[in-house]
Design a protein around this motif. Structure first.
Motif, short mmCIF file in Angstrom:
data_model
loop_
_atom_site.label_atom_id
_atom_site.label_comp_id
_atom_site.label_asym_id
_atom_site.label_seq_id
_atom_site.Cartn_x
_atom_site.Cartn_y
_atom_site.Cartn_z
N LEU A 153 24.34 -37.67 -5.04
CA LEU A 153 22.97 -37.38 -5.43
C LEU A 153 22.75 -37.51 -6.94
CD1 LEU A 153 22.49 -34.35 -3.06
CD2 LEU A 153 21.63 -36.66 -2.74
N SER A 154 23.74 -38.06 -7.65
CA SER A 154 23.63 -38.17 -9.10
C SER A 154 23.03 -39.49 -9.55
CB SER A 154 25.01 -37.98 -9.74
OG SER A 154 25.89 -39.01 -9.33
N GLY A 155 22.81 -40.41 -8.64
CA GLY A 155 22.24 -41.71 -9.02
C GLY A 155 23.29 -42.79 -9.07
N LYS B 126 21.09 -31.92 1.30
CA LYS B 126 22.00 -32.27 0.20
C LYS B 126 23.44 -31.99 0.59
CE LYS B 126 18.87 -31.69 -3.72
NZ LYS B 126 18.57 -30.89 -4.93
N LEU C 53 29.67 -42.88 -4.02
CA LEU C 53 29.84 -42.14 -5.27
C LEU C 53 30.54 -40.82 -5.00
CD1 LEU C 53 26.20 -42.55 -6.62
CD2 LEU C 53 28.18 -43.88 -7.30
N ARG C 54 31.24 -40.31 -5.98
CA ARG C 54 31.86 -38.99 -5.85
C ARG C 54 30.78 -37.93 -5.69
NH1 ARG C 54 36.16 -37.67 -3.61
NH2 ARG C 54 37.90 -38.89 -4.29
N HIS C 55 29.68 -38.08 -6.42
CA HIS C 55 28.53 -37.18 -6.34
C HIS C 55 27.33 -38.01 -5.91
CE1 HIS C 55 30.89 -34.02 -8.18
NE2 HIS C 55 31.30 -34.91 -9.05
N LYS D 57 26.49 -34.76 0.91
CA LYS D 57 27.78 -34.61 0.23
C LYS D 57 28.93 -34.65 1.23
CE LYS D 57 25.90 -31.88 -3.56
NZ LYS D 57 25.83 -30.53 -4.16
N LEU E 91 25.86 -45.54 -10.51
CA LEU E 91 26.73 -45.67 -11.67
C LEU E 91 26.71 -47.09 -12.21
CD1 LEU E 91 29.82 -43.64 -10.39
CD2 LEU E 91 27.97 -42.88 -11.89
#
Length: 72
Positions: free
Chosen positions: A59-61, A35, A55-57, A39, A63
């Protein structure tokens, strides 16, 4: 290795040296390290190409979704 057990019962698991390497603790550490690497890699992409793709994050899925005919 031979393991004696009663008919109709499952024998006990035979332990191996592999279990020392692939322990629950080591698996959690590997997931955590992966992880952090994802990142780090994503941050490098954002710094180089902007935030339009990655994505900025990471691992968040997702958008959103887009294709040539439709953008959501």
């Amino acid at each position: 290795m031979r393991v004696k057990h009663k008919s109709g019962e499952h024998p006990e698991a035979i332990s191996s040296s592999f279990e020392k390497i692939v322990s629950k603790k080591n698996a959690k550490k590997c997931i955590s390290d992966l992880k952090e690497f994802i990142k780090w890699l994503n941050d490098g992409l954002v710094n180089k190409f902007g935030s339009e793709g990655p994505l900025r994050h990471p691992l968040s899925g997702f958008l959103g979704h887009s294709n040539a005919d439709f953008v959501e």
